[in-house]
Design a protein around this motif. Structure first.
Motif, PDB file in Angstrom:
ATOM      1  N   GLN A  26       0.840  -1.204   0.000  1.00  0.00           N
ATOM      2  CA  GLN A  26       0.000   0.000   0.000  1.00  0.00           C
ATOM      3  C   GLN A  26       0.870   1.248   0.000  1.00  0.00           C
ATOM      4  OE1 GLN A  26      -3.301  -0.319  -0.159  1.00  0.00           O
ATOM      5  NE2 GLN A  26      -3.290  -2.527   0.152  1.00  0.00           N
ATOM      6  N   VAL A  27       0.191   2.393  -0.022  1.00  0.00           N
ATOM      7  CA  VAL A  27       0.827   3.683   0.257  1.00  0.00           C
ATOM      8  C   VAL A  27       0.184   4.228   1.529  1.00  0.00           C
ATOM      9  CG1 VAL A  27       1.497   4.187  -2.129  1.00  0.00           C
ATOM     10  CG2 VAL A  27      -0.773   4.861  -1.298  1.00  0.00           C
ATOM     11  N   LEU A  28       0.765   5.263   2.093  1.00  0.00           N
ATOM     12  CA  LEU A  28       0.360   5.715   3.421  1.00  0.00           C
ATOM     13  C   LEU A  28      -1.128   6.053   3.531  1.00  0.00           C
ATOM     14  CD1 LEU A  28       3.491   7.886   4.252  1.00  0.00           C
ATOM     15  CD2 LEU A  28       2.964   5.571   5.057  1.00  0.00           C
ATOM     16  N   ALA A  29      -1.685   6.782   2.583  1.00  0.00           N
ATOM     17  CA  ALA A  29      -3.105   7.158   2.655  1.00  0.00           C
ATOM     18  C   ALA A  29      -4.009   5.933   2.593  1.00  0.00           C
ATOM     19  CB  ALA A  29      -3.447   8.132   1.525  1.00  0.00           C
ATOM     20  N   GLU A  30      -3.624   4.942   1.812  1.00  0.00           N
ATOM     21  CA  GLU A  30      -4.417   3.710   1.716  1.00  0.00           C
ATOM     22  C   GLU A  30      -4.334   2.895   3.005  1.00  0.00           C
ATOM     23  OE1 GLU A  30      -6.644   2.853  -0.671  1.00  0.00           O
ATOM     24  OE2 GLU A  30      -6.208   4.867  -1.378  1.00  0.00           O
ATOM     25  N   ILE A  31      -3.182   2.932   3.659  1.00  0.00           N
ATOM     26  CA  ILE A  31      -3.047   2.248   4.947  1.00  0.00           C
ATOM     27  C   ILE A  31      -4.055   2.836   5.933  1.00  0.00           C
ATOM     28  CG2 ILE A  31      -1.532   1.879   6.935  1.00  0.00           C
ATOM     29  CD1 ILE A  31       0.820   1.832   4.874  1.00  0.00           C
ATOM     30  N   ASP A  32      -4.130   4.160   5.984  1.00  0.00           N
ATOM     31  CA  ASP A  32      -5.097   4.815   6.870  1.00  0.00           C
ATOM     32  C   ASP A  32      -6.522   4.362   6.573  1.00  0.00           C
ATOM     33  OD1 ASP A  32      -3.255   6.353   8.347  1.00  0.00           O
ATOM     34  OD2 ASP A  32      -3.355   8.015   6.933  1.00  0.00           O
ATOM     35  N   LYS A  33      -6.894   4.341   5.302  1.00  0.00           N
ATOM     36  CA  LYS A  33      -8.258   3.950   4.913  1.00  0.00           C
ATOM     37  C   LYS A  33      -8.568   2.508   5.303  1.00  0.00           C
ATOM     38  CE  LYS A  33      -8.527   6.999   0.901  1.00  0.00           C
ATOM     39  NZ  LYS A  33      -8.548   7.044  -0.571  1.00  0.00           N
ATOM     40  N   LEU A  34      -7.639   1.606   5.023  1.00  0.00           N
ATOM     41  CA  LEU A  34      -7.872   0.195   5.340  1.00  0.00           C
ATOM     42  C   LEU A  34      -7.948  -0.034   6.848  1.00  0.00           C
ATOM     43  CD1 LEU A  34      -5.590  -1.430   2.641  1.00  0.00           C
ATOM     44  CD2 LEU A  34      -8.073  -1.720   2.833  1.00  0.00           C
ATOM     45  N   LEU A  35      -7.051   0.567   7.597  1.00  0.00           N
ATOM     46  CA  LEU A  35      -7.079   0.389   9.050  1.00  0.00           C
ATOM     47  C   LEU A  35      -8.367   0.943   9.654  1.00  0.00           C
ATOM     48  CD1 LEU A  35      -3.382   1.080  10.052  1.00  0.00           C
ATOM     49  CD2 LEU A  35      -4.542  -1.131   9.873  1.00  0.00           C
ATOM     50  N   ALA A  36      -8.875   2.040   9.101  1.00  0.00           N
ATOM     51  CA  ALA A  36     -10.124   2.618   9.600  1.00  0.00           C
ATOM     52  C   ALA A  36     -11.296   1.644   9.452  1.00  0.00           C
ATOM     53  CB  ALA A  36     -10.420   3.928   8.882  1.00  0.00           C
ATOM     54  N   LEU A  37     -11.249   0.790   8.439  1.00  0.00           N
ATOM     55  CA  LEU A  37     -12.320  -0.197   8.240  1.00  0.00           C
ATOM     56  C   LEU A  37     -12.459  -1.159   9.407  1.00  0.00           C
ATOM     57  CD1 LEU A  37     -11.752  -1.166   4.484  1.00  0.00           C
ATOM     58  CD2 LEU A  37     -13.575   0.283   5.426  1.00  0.00           C
ATOM     59  N   VAL A  38     -11.383  -1.335  10.166  1.00  0.00           N
ATOM     60  CA  VAL A  38     -11.421  -2.273  11.298  1.00  0.00           C
ATOM     61  C   VAL A  38     -11.184  -1.535  12.623  1.00  0.00           C
ATOM     62  CG1 VAL A  38     -10.856  -4.319   9.950  1.00  0.00           C
ATOM     63  CG2 VAL A  38      -8.994  -2.943  10.910  1.00  0.00           C
ATOM     64  N   ALA A  39     -11.474  -0.233  12.638  1.00  0.00           N
ATOM     65  CA  ALA A  39     -11.340   0.611  13.831  1.00  0.00           C
ATOM     66  C   ALA A  39      -9.918   0.612  14.381  1.00  0.00           C
ATOM     67  CB  ALA A  39     -12.347   0.194  14.906  1.00  0.00           C
ATOM     68  N   SER A  40      -8.935   0.503  13.501  1.00  0.00           N
ATOM     69  CA  SER A  40      -7.538   0.605  13.890  1.00  0.00           C
ATOM     70  C   SER A  40      -6.967   1.873  13.261  1.00  0.00           C
ATOM     71  CB  SER A  40      -6.758  -0.640  13.437  1.00  0.00           C
ATOM     72  OG  SER A  40      -5.465  -0.654  14.006  1.00  0.00           O
ATOM     73  N   ASP A  41      -5.704   2.142  13.515  1.00  0.00           N
ATOM     74  CA  ASP A  41      -5.075   3.327  12.952  1.00  0.00           C
ATOM     75  C   ASP A  41      -3.564   3.180  13.008  1.00  0.00           C
ATOM     76  OD1 ASP A  41      -4.255   3.912  15.609  1.00  0.00           O
ATOM     77  OD2 ASP A  41      -6.047   5.119  15.942  1.00  0.00           O
ATOM     78  N   ARG A  42      -2.867   4.194  12.536  1.00  0.00           N
ATOM     79  CA  ARG A  42      -1.405   4.132  12.432  1.00  0.00           C
ATOM     80  C   ARG A  42      -0.724   3.956  13.783  1.00  0.00           C
ATOM     81  NH1 ARG A  42      -0.750  10.298  10.163  1.00  0.00           N
ATOM     82  NH2 ARG A  42      -2.455   9.616   8.855  1.00  0.00           N
ATOM     83  N   GLN A  43      -1.378   4.322  14.848  1.00  0.00           N
ATOM     84  CA  GLN A  43      -0.833   4.128  16.191  1.00  0.00           C
ATOM     85  C   GLN A  43      -0.723   2.640  16.535  1.00  0.00           C
ATOM     86  OE1 GLN A  43      -2.469   6.720  19.246  1.00  0.00           O
ATOM     87  NE2 GLN A  43      -2.901   4.928  20.490  1.00  0.00           N
ATOM     88  N   HIS A  44      -1.480   1.804  15.847  1.00  0.00           N
ATOM     89  CA  HIS A  44      -1.508   0.374  16.127  1.00  0.00           C
ATOM     90  C   HIS A  44      -0.654  -0.455  15.161  1.00  0.00           C
ATOM     91  CE1 HIS A  44      -5.000   1.776  18.407  1.00  0.00           C
ATOM     92  NE2 HIS A  44      -4.723   0.756  19.197  1.00  0.00           N
ATOM     93  N   VAL A  45       0.101   0.214  14.294  1.00  0.00           N
ATOM     94  CA  VAL A  45       0.965  -0.516  13.365  1.00  0.00           C
ATOM     95  C   VAL A  45       2.097  -1.166  14.145  1.00  0.00           C
ATOM     96  CG1 VAL A  45       2.521  -0.319  11.377  1.00  0.00           C
ATOM     97  CG2 VAL A  45       0.359   0.944  11.403  1.00  0.00           C
ATOM     98  N   LEU A  46       2.229  -2.467  13.976  1.00  0.00           N
ATOM     99  CA  LEU A  46       3.254  -3.239  14.673  1.00  0.00           C
ATOM    100  C   LEU A  46       4.545  -3.339  13.876  1.00  0.00           C
ATOM    101  CD1 LEU A  46       0.923  -6.192  15.686  1.00  0.00           C
ATOM    102  CD2 LEU A  46       1.652  -4.305  17.162  1.00  0.00           C
ATOM    103  N   ARG A  47       4.379  -3.459  12.561  1.00  0.00           N
ATOM    104  CA  ARG A  47       5.530  -3.708  11.693  1.00  0.00           C
ATOM    105  C   ARG A  47       5.231  -3.162  10.301  1.00  0.00           C
ATOM    106  NH1 ARG A  47       7.523  -8.739   8.700  1.00  0.00           N
ATOM    107  NH2 ARG A  47       9.757  -8.546   8.860  1.00  0.00           N
TER     108      ARG A  47
END
Length: 100
Positions: A26-47
């Motif tokens: 992905q790219v950064l903006a898409e990561i944000d969109k996908l994580l939002a679908l599962v109520a997660s966000d960049r603060q929860h990125v493990l790796r």
């Protein structure tokens, strides 16, 4: 239970299992969109695994990354140069994130 998001004939953009989200390239903006679908966000990125088409873009990627990532919640990260699937792509990022 396993959940798949944006399922295509070859791959899903995200798979979630056991409260862990696995994102495809992905790219950064898409990561944000996908994580939002599962109520997660960049603060929860493990790796994160960053694939650059050209290491000459490393400094620019780091600048964008530093603006995007949550200070104090930086994930484990690796960056490598790789030939990407499409010649016009400059970066792909693979992310694993916790789902709260």
């Amino acid at each position: 239970m396993m959940e798949r998001y944006d399922v295509g004939p070859r791959m899903s953009e995200m798979t979630v299992y056991n409260k862990v989200a696995y994102l495809s390239g992905q790219v950064l903006a898409e990561i944000d969109k996908l994580l939002a679908l599962v109520a997660s966000d960049r603060q929860h990125v493990l790796r994160a695994e960053v694939f650059l088409a050209d290491m000459a873009d490393f400094d620019g990627m780091n600048k964008a990354w530093d603006e995007w990532v949550v200070e104090g919640a930086t994930p484990a990260r690796a960056t490598v140069e790789a030939k990407l699937a499409h010649a016009d792509w400059k970066v792909e990022i693979v992310v694993t994130a916790a789902v709260p």
